[in-house]
Design a protein around this motif. Structure first.
Motif, PDB file in Angstrom:
ATOM      1  N   PRO A 354       0.887  -1.345  -0.242  1.00  0.00           N
ATOM      2  CA  PRO A 354       0.149   0.125  -0.144  1.00  0.00           C
ATOM      3  C   PRO A 354       1.031   1.269  -0.057  1.00  0.00           C
ATOM      4  N   GLY A 355       0.649   2.184  -1.062  1.00  0.00           N
ATOM      5  CA  GLY A 355       1.336   3.300  -0.982  1.00  0.00           C
ATOM      6  C   GLY A 355       2.612   3.284  -1.775  1.00  0.00           C
ATOM      7  N   SER A 356       3.118   2.079  -2.297  1.00  0.00           N
ATOM      8  CA  SER A 356       4.296   1.785  -3.020  1.00  0.00           C
ATOM      9  C   SER A 356       3.986   1.108  -4.193  1.00  0.00           C
ATOM     10  N   ARG A 374       8.841   2.535 -20.044  1.00  0.00           N
ATOM     11  CA  ARG A 374       9.117   3.711 -18.922  1.00  0.00           C
ATOM     12  C   ARG A 374       8.111   3.456 -17.902  1.00  0.00           C
ATOM     13  N   LEU A 375       8.788   3.618 -16.687  1.00  0.00           N
ATOM     14  CA  LEU A 375       8.220   3.551 -15.534  1.00  0.00           C
ATOM     15  C   LEU A 375       8.209   4.575 -14.548  1.00  0.00           C
ATOM     16  N   PHE A 376       7.325   5.026 -13.699  1.00  0.00           N
ATOM     17  CA  PHE A 376       7.147   6.155 -12.762  1.00  0.00           C
ATOM     18  C   PHE A 376       6.821   5.714 -11.502  1.00  0.00           C
ATOM     19  N   CYS A 377       7.331   6.262 -10.402  1.00  0.00           N
ATOM     20  CA  CYS A 377       6.914   5.792  -9.170  1.00  0.00           C
ATOM     21  C   CYS A 377       6.959   7.525  -8.447  1.00  0.00           C
ATOM     22  N   ASP A 378       6.241   7.502  -7.306  1.00  0.00           N
ATOM     23  CA  ASP A 378       6.282   8.702  -6.236  1.00  0.00           C
ATOM     24  C   ASP A 378       6.201   8.318  -4.724  1.00  0.00           C
TER      25      ASP A 378
END
Length: 389
Positions: A354-356, A374-378
């Motif tokens: 959760p959240g990741s 293409r990968l994105f994370c926050d």
């Protein structure tokens, strides 16, 4: 010995009597390098030659016969291609009782049987014993097959039917029972166990046949994968092969598919560019059913269509609680699209905890095997990755 078109006949005997308009043969036999052949029986000439040898126009449609032809020790290795490495011997008999010689006019009853012991290295190491019997009738251009039975240690075949010699009519029913798929799997170089059964019906004509086929399987092991049941219903009609239902279950997994594949031009029997339309739905895969070292649940649905060389398709993939060795994922989602030789992964979402969450998109080329993504994370927590803990 006598050489006849390259076949060396090492022995020949003929014993026959002509009496009351009938020729009786008692053991006309010949032996060559292929095996031995023997012909016994009677040919009644009186109806075909009403004035004996003075008959100007023999009435061959009235020629009657009752014959038994036997082949003993037939060398199978000499009548099949050498590269198959098949060898062995066979004994066969054919008895026929009828009248006439024109296939479109004659009537006759026939019975045949064969027994063989074959060595088929590509199939199984041990010699394979096979038996076959059939009986039927020829009636004015029609072959009526009353019974057909063929059996070997791993499989048995039964059937019956009717066939027109001018190819205008086909009717048959066939059933096949494979007691063990192991020797068949060995041909493909894989390990396999389990049973399969199939039944089919054939009707129509040679140019436009209608084929209905049902296949069922139970407790199949293919390498490390265990398949509990297989149930397939299919049909070939008007040049189109249709799968009405293809269901497979392994443990708690299930796979359902249906659709069609065009193989021939309607009505002509001519080959057609292969075109397919296949749909996959209500399919759930428990990873542990196929890979015991892993766990998780995958659901997939979608379709694929078009000519084989320009297929297009779309699939939706959802995964939950995927576990494999030190890797753990709570959720995986993606829309998969196939077009122009590329497999595109859209709206890819990977949630480790959760959240990741990692999101992105990617593309894989079937032509040059190149892959890009293409990968994105926050605010992704590295602690959510088990291998990094």
């Amino acid at each position: 010995s006598i050489d006849v078109t390259g076949i060396e006949i090492t022995g020949f005997t003929l014993s026959a009597d002509l009496e009351n308009g009938s020729a009786r043969m008692d053991g006309a036999a010949a032996t060559d390098s292929y095996g031995s052949v023997r012909l016994d029986g009677t040919i009644r000439l009186s109806d075909a030659l009403p004035r004996g040898v003075l008959t100007r126009k023999p009435q061959l449609d009235r020629l009657a016969y009752d014959l038994v032809l036997g082949l003993t020790g037939l060398d199978i290795g000499k009548i099949v291609k050498k590269e198959t490495n098949v060898s062995g011997r066979a004994d066969t008999t054919l008895s026929i009782n009828g009248r006439g010689i024109d296939p479109n006019q004659l009537t006759a009853d026939f019975n045949a049987g064969a027994a063989a012991r074959l060595s088929v290295p590509a199939f199984q190491a041990d010699p394979l014993d096979m038996k076959m019997t059939l009986s039927g009738r020829l009636a004015k251009g029609m072959v009526i097959l009353s019974t057909l039975e063929a059996s070997s240690e791993p499989a048995a075949l039964m059937g019956s039917g009717r066939f027109a010699l001018d190819q205008s009519l086909l009717e048959s029913q066939v059933s096949l029972q494979i007691k063990s798929i192991e020797p068949f799997a060995e041909i493909g170089g894989i390990n396999g166990r389990g049973q399969l059964s199939a039944s089919g019906n054939l009707s129509g004509s040679v140019k436009n046949p209608l084929v209905k086929l049902t296949v069922k399987g139970e407790d199949l092991d293919i390498e490390t994968v265990h398949v509990k049941t297989i149930d397939v219903e299919s049909e070939l009609n008007n040049g189109i092969f249709t799968v009405g239902r293809a269901a497979e279950s392994s443990g708690q997994s299930r796979l359902h598919a249906f659709g069609s594949i065009r193989l021939f031009e309607p009505g002509s029997g001519e080959k057609s560019p292969v075109k397919m339309d296949i749909r996959l739905e209500d399919s759930v895969i428990l990873v542990s059913d196929f890979y015991p070292a892993a766990s998780g649940r995958l659901s997939v649905g979608g379709d694929i269509s078009g000519p084989v060389d320009t297929l297009t398709g779309r699939f939706d993939l959802n995964g939950e609680k995927i576990r494999f060795q030190d890797m753990s994922l709570d959720r995986v989602r993606s829309q998969i699209r196939l077009a122009d030789g590329d497999v595109a992964f859209r709206e890819l979402t990977i949630q480790a905890a959760p959240g990741s969450v990692v999101s992105g998109r990617g593309r894989f080329s079937l032509d040059d095997r190149r892959f890009e993504a293409r990968l994105f994370c926050d605010a992704f927590s590295l602690g959510a990755v088990d291998v990094l803990k």
